[in-house]
Structures are given as structure tokens and as C-alpha cells.
Design a protein around this motif. Structure first.
Motif, PDB file in Angstrom:
ATOM      1  N   VAL A  45       0.987  -1.640  -0.142  1.00 33.29           N
ATOM      2  CA  VAL A  45       0.171   0.194  -0.121  1.00 33.29           C
ATOM      3  C   VAL A  45       0.665   0.902   0.213  1.00 33.29           C
ATOM      4  N   VAL A  46       1.820   1.020   1.053  1.00 34.72           N
ATOM      5  CA  VAL A  46       3.229   2.405   0.666  1.00 34.72           C
ATOM      6  C   VAL A  46       3.227   2.637  -0.392  1.00 34.72           C
ATOM      7  N   ARG A  47       4.315   1.935  -1.064  1.00 31.90           N
ATOM      8  CA  ARG A  47       4.653   1.467  -2.439  1.00 31.90           C
ATOM      9  C   ARG A  47       3.685   2.183  -3.590  1.00 31.90           C
ATOM     10  N   ALA A  48       2.412   1.686  -3.653  1.00 31.95           N
ATOM     11  CA  ALA A  48       1.223   1.663  -4.267  1.00 31.95           C
ATOM     12  C   ALA A  48       0.624   4.449  -3.919  1.00 31.95           C
ATOM     13  N   ALA A  49       1.172   4.498  -3.397  1.00 34.62           N
ATOM     14  CA  ALA A  49       0.395   5.716  -2.773  1.00 34.62           C
ATOM     15  C   ALA A  49       1.784   6.923  -2.577  1.00 34.62           C
ATOM     16  N   LEU A  50       2.634   5.562  -2.827  1.00 36.93           N
ATOM     17  CA  LEU A  50       3.977   6.629  -3.599  1.00 36.93           C
ATOM     18  C   LEU A  50       3.651   6.766  -4.860  1.00 36.93           C
ATOM     19  N   VAL A 119      12.131   2.653   4.516  1.00 32.37           N
ATOM     20  CA  VAL A 119      11.908   3.515   4.364  1.00 32.37           C
ATOM     21  C   VAL A 119      11.475   3.544   3.000  1.00 32.37           C
ATOM     22  N   ALA A 120      10.263   4.016   2.235  1.00 33.32           N
ATOM     23  CA  ALA A 120      10.287   3.899   0.591  1.00 33.32           C
ATOM     24  C   ALA A 120      10.023   4.748   0.148  1.00 33.32           C
ATOM     25  N   GLU A 121      11.019   4.960  -1.159  1.00 30.89           N
ATOM     26  CA  GLU A 121      10.714   5.965  -2.157  1.00 30.89           C
ATOM     27  C   GLU A 121      10.489   5.946  -3.465  1.00 30.89           C
ATOM     28  N   ALA A 122       9.723   7.279  -4.791  1.00 28.82           N
ATOM     29  CA  ALA A 122       9.039   7.291  -5.544  1.00 28.82           C
ATOM     30  C   ALA A 122       9.853   8.132  -6.056  1.00 28.82           C
ATOM     31  N   THR A 123       9.947   7.702  -7.342  1.00 30.04           N
ATOM     32  CA  THR A 123      10.372   9.593  -8.380  1.00 30.04           C
ATOM     33  C   THR A 123       9.770   9.300  -9.768  1.00 30.04           C
ATOM     34  N   ALA A 124       9.269  10.414 -10.322  1.00 37.21           N
ATOM     35  CA  ALA A 124       8.907  10.543 -11.728  1.00 37.21           C
ATOM     36  C   ALA A 124       9.561  11.764 -12.145  1.00 37.21           C
ATOM     37  N   VAL A 125       9.785  11.646 -13.228  1.00 35.60           N
ATOM     38  CA  VAL A 125       9.987  12.639 -14.279  1.00 35.60           C
ATOM     39  C   VAL A 125       9.025  13.820 -14.765  1.00 35.60           C
ATOM     40  N   LYS A 126       9.314  14.848 -14.389  1.00 37.01           N
ATOM     41  CA  LYS A 126       8.181  16.338 -14.111  1.00 37.01           C
ATOM     42  C   LYS A 126       8.163  16.525 -16.075  1.00 37.01           C
ATOM     43  N   GLU A 127       6.860  16.420 -16.202  1.00 35.26           N
ATOM     44  CA  GLU A 127       6.420  16.533 -17.508  1.00 35.26           C
ATOM     45  C   GLU A 127       6.816  18.721 -17.344  1.00 35.26           C
ATOM     46  N   ARG A 128       6.974  18.605 -19.085  1.00 31.56           N
ATOM     47  CA  ARG A 128       7.204  20.388 -19.378  1.00 31.56           C
ATOM     48  C   ARG A 128       6.511  20.819 -20.366  1.00 31.56           C
ATOM     49  N   LEU A 129       5.417  21.668 -19.692  1.00 36.62           N
ATOM     50  CA  LEU A 129       5.341  22.425 -21.027  1.00 36.62           C
ATOM     51  C   LEU A 129       5.930  22.987 -22.516  1.00 36.62           C
TER      52      LEU A 129
END
Length: 130
Positions: A45-50, A119-129
Motif C-alpha cells: 500500500v505504501v509503495r502504491a501510494a508513493l 523507508v520507501a521512495e518513488a520518483t517520476a520525471v516532471k513533464e514540461r510545457l
């Protein structure tokens, strides 16, 4: 017909003690296994929430607050109560990436089962306009 087996004095009730100890140990093992299953569910659940949080926060117009709100909403839906209270979420926008982190401390139910902290972490590349 007569009972030809000899009767030993003082053997009455001996099997009861063994039975009670065996049942107690079985229940302790069952409790530990159930605790392990719940810990694994909480980790998922923590992984999915992140993941959901960084997905929402990675949109070009989104801020870290949207990441935090979405991750908390998923966590509240799937892991509410005392188990969910042990999770501390945080999101950060670096400009290039959206980062989410959770500090988790899950308390064990049985005294012989250790608590689990991770400790769990997640990251995603930010979209650009454009």
C-alpha cells in the motif's frame, strides 16, 4: 469384561497440559504469520501510494502539494487506522523530478515478533510545457 490395564496413580490430566501448550504455541505461530501478511500488505500500500503521488505530481502544472495530497488519499483509502498512522509521507519537486518518500514503522502484534521500519521512495520525471 474387566479392564486389565493397570492404573497409574497421579497420571490424570497430564495430557491436558500438553494440549494447552501445543494450542498456545500454534496460536502464537498463527499470529506471527498473520502479522507478516499484514506487514507485506502495508508495504504494498505504501509503495502504491508513493507511485500514485508522484504520478499526480509529475504533471507540468502540478506542485509537490498535489503529490502529497494524492499519496495521502491513497494511503487513507487502503491503510487507515493505527497501521496507517505509522506512515509519514513527504513529496519534493526538484524541477526535473517529483520525489516522494515514506518513513514507515509498523508495530508488531505479538511480543516475540519484531517491529518493522523501512523507508520507501518513488520518483517520476516532471513533464514540461511546450
Amino acid at each position: 469384561m474387566r479392564d486389565v490395564r493397570p492404573r497409574l496413580a497421579g497420571d490424570g490430566g497430564f495430557l491436558t497440559v500438553q494440549f494447552v501448550v501445543a494450542v498456545a504455541l500454534s496460536l502464537l505461530l498463527l499470529s506471527a504469520l498473520a502479522n507478516l501478511v499484514v506487514f507485506q500488505y502495508a508495504r504494498g500500500v505504501v509503495r502504491a501510494a508513493l507511485d500514485e503521488g508522484v504520478r499526480a505530481g509529475s504533471r507540468a502544472t502540478a506542485a509537490a502539494a498535489e503529490c502529497q495530497a494524492r499519496a495521502q488519499a491513497v494511503l487513507d483509502d487502503l491503510l487507515s487506522g493505527p497501521l496507517g498512522d505509522a506512515v509519514v509521507l513527504g513529496c519534493a519537486d526538484t524541477g526535473e523530478r517529483m520525489l516522494a518518500q515514506a518513513d514507515v514503522t509498523l508495530r508488531a502484534w505479538a511480543p516475540m515478533v519484531p517491529d518493522w521500519a523501512f523507508v520507501a521512495e518513488a520518483t517520476a520525471v516532471k513533464e514540461r510545457l511546450p
